[in-house]
Structure formats: structure tokens, C-alpha cells
Design a protein around this motif. Sequence first.
Motif, mmCIF file in Angstrom:
data_model
loop_
_atom_site.group_PDB
_atom_site.id
_atom_site.type_symbol
_atom_site.label_atom_id
_atom_site.label_comp_id
_atom_site.label_asym_id
_atom_site.label_seq_id
_atom_site.Cartn_x
_atom_site.Cartn_y
_atom_site.Cartn_z
ATOM 1 N N PRO A 33 48.821 26.777 61.206
ATOM 2 C CA PRO A 33 50.244 26.838 61.518
ATOM 3 C C PRO A 33 50.630 28.128 62.217
ATOM 4 N N TRP A 34 49.808 29.169 62.044
ATOM 5 C CA TRP A 34 50.157 30.460 62.633
ATOM 6 C C TRP A 34 50.081 30.422 64.153
ATOM 7 N N GLN A 35 49.462 29.383 64.710
ATOM 8 C CA GLN A 35 49.390 29.255 66.171
ATOM 9 C C GLN A 35 50.657 28.615 66.743
ATOM 10 N N GLU A 42 60.073 32.349 64.299
ATOM 11 C CA GLU A 42 60.891 32.304 63.085
ATOM 12 C C GLU A 42 60.358 33.310 62.051
ATOM 13 N N TYR A 43 59.031 33.345 61.916
ATOM 14 C CA TYR A 43 58.413 34.274 60.963
ATOM 15 C C TYR A 43 58.772 35.708 61.338
ATOM 16 N N MET A 44 58.715 35.983 62.648
ATOM 17 C CA MET A 44 59.025 37.340 63.097
ATOM 18 C C MET A 44 60.477 37.711 62.765
ATOM 19 N N PHE A 78 44.884 44.430 59.688
ATOM 20 C CA PHE A 78 44.191 43.143 59.883
ATOM 21 C C PHE A 78 45.136 41.998 59.500
ATOM 22 N N GLY A 79 45.240 40.983 60.400
ATOM 23 C CA GLY A 79 46.171 39.867 60.152
ATOM 24 C C GLY A 79 47.594 40.359 60.336
ATOM 25 N N CYS A 80 47.799 41.074 61.457
ATOM 26 C CA CYS A 80 49.058 41.816 61.663
ATOM 27 C C CYS A 80 50.261 40.919 61.913
ATOM 28 N N GLY A 81 50.032 39.622 62.214
ATOM 29 C CA GLY A 81 51.164 38.733 62.489
ATOM 30 C C GLY A 81 51.985 39.265 63.652
ATOM 31 N N PRO A 82 53.332 39.254 63.522
ATOM 32 C CA PRO A 82 54.175 39.676 64.659
ATOM 33 C C PRO A 82 54.266 41.183 64.837
ATOM 34 N N CYS A 99 45.440 43.525 64.555
ATOM 35 C CA CYS A 99 44.658 42.400 65.078
ATOM 36 C C CYS A 99 44.994 41.136 64.304
ATOM 37 N N ASP A 100 44.805 40.009 64.964
ATOM 38 C CA ASP A 100 45.136 38.717 64.358
ATOM 39 C C ASP A 100 44.359 37.659 65.138
ATOM 40 N N ASN A 101 44.183 36.480 64.536
ATOM 41 C CA ASN A 101 43.530 35.412 65.306
ATOM 42 C C ASN A 101 44.553 34.462 65.930
ATOM 43 N N SER A 102 45.845 34.756 65.747
ATOM 44 C CA SER A 102 46.878 33.882 66.328
ATOM 45 C C SER A 102 47.415 34.492 67.622
ATOM 46 N N ARG A 103 47.195 33.778 68.714
ATOM 47 C CA ARG A 103 47.680 34.261 70.003
ATOM 48 C C ARG A 103 49.212 34.287 70.017
ATOM 49 N N GLU A 120 43.010 40.399 69.754
ATOM 50 C CA GLU A 120 42.769 39.109 69.115
ATOM 51 C C GLU A 120 41.397 39.152 68.452
ATOM 52 N N TRP A 121 41.357 38.830 67.175
ATOM 53 C CA TRP A 121 40.063 38.799 66.479
ATOM 54 C C TRP A 121 40.183 37.947 65.224
ATOM 55 N N ASP A 122 39.188 37.064 65.050
ATOM 56 C CA ASP A 122 39.061 36.302 63.809
ATOM 57 C C ASP A 122 37.837 36.865 63.108
ATOM 58 N N PHE A 123 37.961 37.168 61.820
ATOM 59 C CA PHE A 123 36.837 37.835 61.130
ATOM 60 C C PHE A 123 35.578 36.967 61.100
ATOM 61 N N ILE A 124 35.721 35.670 61.405
ATOM 62 C CA ILE A 124 34.553 34.780 61.470
ATOM 63 C C ILE A 124 33.607 35.276 62.579
ATOM 64 N N ALA A 139 45.202 44.970 54.889
ATOM 65 C CA ALA A 139 45.326 43.512 55.083
ATOM 66 C C ALA A 139 46.483 43.049 54.204
ATOM 67 N N LYS A 140 47.654 42.932 54.825
ATOM 68 C CA LYS A 140 48.863 42.585 54.053
ATOM 69 C C LYS A 140 49.180 41.102 54.224
ATOM 70 N N ALA A 141 49.250 40.403 53.118
ATOM 71 C CA ALA A 141 49.628 38.980 53.096
ATOM 72 C C ALA A 141 48.690 38.123 53.937
ATOM 73 N N VAL A 142 47.392 38.389 53.857
ATOM 74 C CA VAL A 142 46.453 37.578 54.639
ATOM 75 C C VAL A 142 45.240 37.116 53.831
ATOM 76 N N VAL A 143 44.764 37.965 52.892
ATOM 77 C CA VAL A 143 43.488 37.651 52.216
ATOM 78 C C VAL A 143 43.577 36.350 51.403
HETATM 79 C C1 LIG Z 1 51.533 35.725 56.191
HETATM 80 S S1 LIG Z 1 51.029 36.306 57.766
HETATM 81 C C2 LIG Z 1 51.071 38.051 57.454
HETATM 82 C C3 LIG Z 1 51.421 38.835 58.675
HETATM 83 C C4 LIG Z 1 51.646 40.333 58.424
HETATM 84 N N1 LIG Z 1 50.451 40.974 57.897
HETATM 85 C C5 LIG Z 1 52.805 40.521 57.473
HETATM 86 O O1 LIG Z 1 52.603 41.066 56.378
HETATM 87 O O2 LIG Z 1 53.922 40.115 57.836
HETATM 88 C C6 LIG Z 1 49.278 35.977 57.794
HETATM 89 C C7 LIG Z 1 48.629 36.360 59.104
HETATM 90 O O3 LIG Z 1 47.210 36.303 58.943
HETATM 91 C C8 LIG Z 1 46.642 35.790 60.138
HETATM 92 N N2 LIG Z 1 45.322 35.232 59.857
HETATM 93 C C9 LIG Z 1 45.037 34.174 59.070
HETATM 94 N N3 LIG Z 1 43.712 33.922 59.085
HETATM 95 C C10 LIG Z 1 43.150 34.857 59.897
HETATM 96 C C11 LIG Z 1 41.811 35.119 60.326
HETATM 97 N N4 LIG Z 1 40.819 34.324 59.929
HETATM 98 N N5 LIG Z 1 41.574 36.144 61.167
HETATM 99 C C12 LIG Z 1 42.603 36.932 61.586
HETATM 100 N N6 LIG Z 1 43.900 36.730 61.220
HETATM 101 C C13 LIG Z 1 44.175 35.707 60.379
HETATM 102 C C14 LIG Z 1 47.661 34.722 60.575
HETATM 103 O O4 LIG Z 1 47.519 34.385 61.933
HETATM 104 C C15 LIG Z 1 48.977 35.414 60.249
HETATM 105 O O5 LIG Z 1 49.479 36.139 61.342
#
Ligand SMILES: C[S@@+](CC[C@H](N)C(=O)[O-])C[C@H]1O[C@@H](n2cnc3c(N)ncnc32)[C@H](O)[C@@H]1O
Length: 257
Positions: A33-35, A42-44, A78-82, A99-103, A120-124, A139-143
Motif C-alpha cells: 500500500p505504501w506505493q 494522505e499519510y504525509m 530507514f523506512g523514512c516514508g514522506p 531511505c525507503d522502498n516506496s517511490r 530508494e532501497w529495500d533491505f531485501i 527505523a521508526k514505525a517500520v520494523v
Molecule cells: C508507517 S511508515 C513509517 C514512515 C516514517 N518512518 C514515519 O515514522 O512516519 C512505514 C514505511 O516503511 C517503508 N517500508 C516498508 N517495508 C520496507 C522495506 N522492505 N524496505 C524499505 N522500506 C520499507 C514503507 O514504504 C513506509 O514508507
Amino acid sequence: MIATSILLLYDILKFILFLYTFDIVRCMERQNPWQDTTFAAEYMREAGNPERGWYEHFVNFPSIVRLIPEDARRILDFGCGPGDFTAKLANHYSSVDGCDNSRAMLELATQAYPEATFFEWDFIDEPPADKEPYDVIVAKAVVHFIEDIELLVQRFKELLDDSGVVIISVPHPVQTVKKVDNYWHETPYTQQIGQYDLYDTMIHRSIEWYISAFTQGEFVLSGIEEPDVPPEILSKYGANSTDYQMPKRLNLRFQKS
Ligand SMILES: C[S@@+](CC[C@H](N)C(=O)[O-])C[C@H]1O[C@@H](n2cnc3c(N)ncnc32)[C@H](O)[C@@H]1O
């Protein structure tokens, strides 16, 4: 008559193809959904609005900052979102990347904060080769969205310098346990995000589980916060104190050993 029937059949086939394609696109959106650009915007708006997101801005952000070593130089969000949190960190520290994997998220972040560095980076995938080691990864709100924590921990190790630290901020297990039926089991649950028809799978994990995942990856626990909401903030935002009798976030710091 035959020609009309063929044309009608052709139109029906075109319509079926359209529905099929539309469904595939919807399925892809559901998988990540993050794409979704509408949702990202809206999230931003929500995340960047301190009045709406007062807990993140005035309770959780200070808690995370308390865990960042005072002499931090290079930080990766990591997973910086907007990017609003990345930009806030950049006000405090000299070198901060997001960095984030969502363009979709990264486009918004780059537009809003052109002075910051986003990639742009996905930890995979293998970590980008052109990055100097970081001394802090946040890594805030991503793990809690990530299944393969073992690989994530390995990637963090690769990106950090020798004494680097990782700080993770996740929904507190005393909250997520309400979605599942056993505190100790690692259990996925699917939840609607925002007001959209968008769902994502998150994972409930115990405190012990998070700590073991990092200690088994050769990190040591070096800090923990379960941020409490000060009474003046509760009253400023008209929050009901009974909703804040248990922590909303679990913030952990691990040091590479
Ligand atoms: C809830 S948002 C958190 C955004 C920001 N850190 C914040 O606190 O507002 C989760 C973010 O993690 C990113 N994300 C999820 N899986 C990821 C992955 N495998 N690699 C990189 N980013 C990822 C999503 O694209 C999304 O932007």
C-alpha cells in the motif's frame, strides 16, 4: 448480424480484460500500500501535522532523540516514508539520509525537503555500495511490517560502522497483543491503514522477541524507552488520560558488538 455479434463479443472481451487488469493493479496496491500515491500524500499530511500526530511529534520523537548518542554524525532514517522525521533529524545532526522502498513516498520526501538526501532501497537487496558507514540507523514505525528480521539485522550490521547503533521504534506489544491471541507468539495481523481501502500486514512480537532478534545478530541492548505522555501534553491536546495508561511505543537501542 454475424458482424454485430463479433463486435459485441469483442467489446465483452475488452471489458473482461479491463476488469482483470484493474484487479491486478488493485492486488499489487494491496500487497504494498505504501506505493499508492494517494495514500502516500494522505499519510504525509497526517504524519506531518503536529496537531493530528501530536503523540509522534511531542512524545515519541523526543524519546527517539534521547536514545541517539550525543556524538552521532552520520544517521540513516530507514523506512523514512514522506521524510518529515528525516528532516527533523537533519535539524539536529550534521548528516542525515532517508531511505525507503516506496517511490511514491520518496517523491514526496524529495519535493518537500530538497535539501535532504533520500535514496530508494529495500533491505531485501544488497545495501548501496556508495554509502559511507553510518554511526546510527533509526527505523521508526517500520520494523513491525518486516517479516525477515534476521536479514534486516544483517543489513543494519553491514551499513553501520564498528560501534554503530540501531534504534527501532515499534508499536508497543501491550497494544498489538490486543490484535492477536498470544503475547509470546510472533503473529501477523492485517489492519486497514488510514481511511482508505488499503490494508497491510503487521506483526505482533514480544519485547523478548525483538531483543533476541538483535542479540542473536551480535548486537547488545543499550537503551530502552516506553515513552510516557506528560500530563501537560495530555491536557494541551485534550487527550483522555485513560487511553494513555499503557505505552504506545517501544523504543529500543542496540549497539553493534
Ligand atoms: C508507517 S511508515 C513509517 C514512515 C516514517 N518512518 C514515519 O515514522 O512516519 C512505514 C514505511 O516503511 C517503508 N517500508 C516498508 N517495508 C520496507 C522495506 N522492505 N524496505 C524499505 N522500506 C520499507 C514503507 O514504504 C513506509 O514508507
